[in-house]
Design an enzyme around this catalytic site. Structure first.
Site, short mmCIF file in Angstrom:
data_model
loop_
_atom_site.label_atom_id
_atom_site.label_comp_id
_atom_site.label_asym_id
_atom_site.label_seq_id
_atom_site.Cartn_x
_atom_site.Cartn_y
_atom_site.Cartn_z
N CYS A 450 2.94 -1.97 5.74
CA CYS A 450 3.01 -2.37 7.16
C CYS A 450 3.17 -1.17 8.09
CB CYS A 450 4.14 -3.37 7.37
SG CYS A 450 5.74 -2.90 6.69
N ASP A 574 1.88 -7.80 14.78
CA ASP A 574 2.46 -7.86 13.43
C ASP A 574 1.45 -7.38 12.38
OD1 ASP A 574 3.77 -8.52 11.06
OD2 ASP A 574 4.64 -10.32 11.91
N HIS A 576 1.70 -7.53 9.23
CA HIS A 576 1.82 -8.27 7.97
C HIS A 576 0.77 -9.38 7.83
CE1 HIS A 576 5.86 -6.60 8.88
NE2 HIS A 576 5.84 -6.31 7.59
#
Length: 617
Positions: A450, A574, A576
């Protein structure tokens, strides 16, 4: 009688900018006549030429302008944006004599636009039309970019041509003139690669009715190809395609129609067959007569109204090629004056948000001449002054070039999100970035990559703002950089080990030369109290922030604060996410969204890597 005119919001804002309005000055206004209404789309300050004498090749004086005189700014604008008036700042004075003298230059209209701004506190922009040798005050209607995107199309022509000349100013000017004359003599035609059979020439339009509009041609080239049937159920036969209705969906940007160039090669007047010019980029070749072949990439734009008939577009296309060649010629002359040689050159189209229209620059292809070369920096500085743009950030570097081909990854997915506190204080990332996340590029980094992906997003921002160039670093590139910097040992390369904010800042420095500030937050519950610091970062630097805490990393794109409610929200990108690069699931499932303070782990430590925007052109 003209009773109103349209002015771009960008034009008015820059005219009223103290940088231009604080002292008496003159600017040129560029635009079109749209539905009978003068429409001001562009504005450029008239710079005073230095009085110092320049050294000029004496053999070139008859063919070329004086040394260090740039190409007219109109050559840098899309064809179709013509000089339609002037603006002056400072104490008001009767401009009649000026307009009588300069008026004929605004050849697109007999009634040029005249604007005046005194720059005094509370003063507004005065708007006039010079009609029948008198100044008439008219209503001014401001328009935003959406008006241009809806009403105008861009016709884009790309081809490669070769200039054969000696490396002298005189030879460059003479042979560039011959090339322009050849292309403007009726020996060219323009094709539409996405619409087989469509061709525009000076005497005919083929493959489509000449009375059709540019808007219909765009609809034709973007419509799905119908399945063809020969009437017996066999796919592949020829059928007449139905006329596709024009879409009513508002465009999200400029709509572009790509054209190709055909040049008549045969010298036989009976043979009217046109062939594509087969020129490729090659290295310079010099013979005994000191003649060189300099290939250059022509890439020119025409800006035309959606209702313009196709049989009227040929002249626009020829004009755009002529302007592009004039711009390239000026660039080659600059190379001779400052670098003492010619380079393979290319056109780059920039679309600064502060302008709303394209500006074309010509630069040497490749890295032989770097962006930091002094003569390129002077060129960029001059353009910043002409367009009244800040001198502390780049707008005309190669990295600022507009990407016409849709990106495979999402660009600025946050732009359609609603600000949570519109009445409060909000600041977001300033510029363009690409969204990088788990599983992209067929690389499985699920569960450990990440921070690498957040770093890739940060690098994309610096690339797309023109501060850096080169590919987005891979995980291996990032790991190799940390080993090279002495932060990690060689076995780290190829591993699945995490990195944090400190490593991200080291890579920004090692790969791009970008400095960063590290903010430490003891607990996630304290992040909301740091909202003002983040707000100031986005207002002053405008760069995305990488934040790491616990085992997770995210990218912060903005902050929105409501003092009355005591609430702070963070715009989170994000990394992820593991799905396809499609806006629907990214926004629908909150992978790019505004999050409250409870998004952060209340007990985890957090480090924020806050990149500092370089102060350079």
């Amino acid at each position: 009688m003209i009773v109103k005119l349209r002015i771009s919001e960008h034009v008015k804002k820059r005219i009223c900018d103290p940088t231009f309005a604080s002292s008496p000055g003159t600017g040129e206004l560029y635009g079109t006549i749209c539905d009978g209404v003068p429409t001001v789309i562009g504005f450029a300050r008239v710079l005073k030429q230095p009085a110092e004498a320049a050294t000029v090749d004496p053999d070139a004086t008859e063919q070329c302008a004086s040394a260090d005189t740039p190409a007219p700014i109109q050559h840098s604008l899309p064809s179709g944006l013509d000089l339609i008036g002037w603006v002056k700042t400072g104490p008001y004075a009767d401009p009649t004599d000026f307009l009588l003298k300069a008026g004929p230059d605004a050849f697109v209209t007999d009634n040029p636009v005249y604007l005046h701004y005194t720059g005094e506190p509370g003063a507004d922009l005065q708007t006039f039309i010079f009609e029948q040798r008198k100044l008439q005050s008219v209503e001014c209607v401001l328009f935003a970019d959406e008006f241009l995107h809806r009403e105008y199309y861009l016709l884009r022509l790309q081809c490669t041509l070769t200039l054969v000349c000696e490396q002298t100013e005189k030879s460059v000017c003479e042979n560039a003139f011959r090339l322009r004359r050849q292309l403007g003599s009726g020996s060219v035609a323009f094709t539409v690669p996405a619409a087989a059979g469509v061709m525009l020439s000076d005497y005919a339009v083929t493959g489509i009715d000449k009375e059709e509009s540019v808007e219909m041609l765009h609809t034709m080239v973007t419509a799905p190809k119908p399945e063809q049937d020969d009437g017996f159920g066999v796919v592949g036969g020829r059928v007449k395609a139905k006329k596709v209705p024009v879409s009513s969906k508002p465009p999200g940007g400029y709509r572009v129609i790509d054209f190709g160039l055909l040049i008549k090669k045969s010298k036989d007047e009976v043979d009217e067959k046109l062939r594509r010019e087969a020129c490729n980029v090659t290295i310079d070749r010099r013979n005994e007569a000191q003649t060189v072949k300099v290939p250059f990439q022509v890439d020119c734009l025409s800006m035309v109204h959606r209702t313009k008939k196709l049989d009227k577009c040929f002249d626009n296309m020829v004009e755009s090629v002529d302007c592009s060649l004039g711009l390239i010629e000026a660039a080659l002359l600059e190379q001779l004056r400052h670098q003492k040689r010619l380079y393979v050159s290319k056109c780059y189209h920039m679309l600064p948000r502060e302008l709303g229209h394209f500006v074309t620059c010509v630069y040497p292809l490749g890295e032989e001449v770097t962006e930091t070369d002094s003569f390129l920096e002077r060129q960029r500085a001059s353009m910043h002054k002409q367009f009244v743009l800040p001198l502390n950030r780049p707008y005309f570097r190669k990295g600022n070039a507009h990407r016409f081909v849709p990106s495979k990854v999402l660009i600025n997915p946050h732009e359609t999100l609603t600000v949570p506190h519109p009445e409060g204080r909000t600041a977001v990332v300033d510029g363009v970035y690409t969204y990088h996340h788990y599983m992209q590029d067929n690389f499985d980094d699920n569960g450990w990559g990440c921070a690498y992906r957040s770093l890739q997003t940060l690098v994309s921002w610096f690339n797309l703002q023109g501060y850096s160039s080169g590919p987005i670093p891979t995980h291996n590139d990032i790991q190799s950089c940390l080993v090279r910097l002495g932060d990690k040992q060689r076995p780290f390369i190829g591993s699945r080990q995490w990195i944090g904010s400190t490593e991200v800042s080291m890579c920004l420095s090692g790969l791009l030369g970008i400095d960063s500030r590290i903010m430490f937050v003891m607990h996630g519950s304290e992040l909301a109290s740091r909202g003002m610091e983040l707000l100031q970062h986005f207002q002053q630097e405008g760069t995305p922030i990488m934040i790491g805490g616990g085992v997770l990393a995210h990218t912060i794109l903005g902050v929105s604060m409501n003092a009355e409610l005591g609430e702070t929200k963070f715009l989170i990108l994000d990394p992820h996410y593991t799905g396809p690069d499609e806006l629907g699931p990214v926004l629908g499932k909150g992978w790019c969204a505004w999050k409250g303070g409870d998004f952060w782990d209340k007990v985890a430590h957090y480090n924020l890597c806050m990149p500092i925007r370089p102060k350079r052109l």
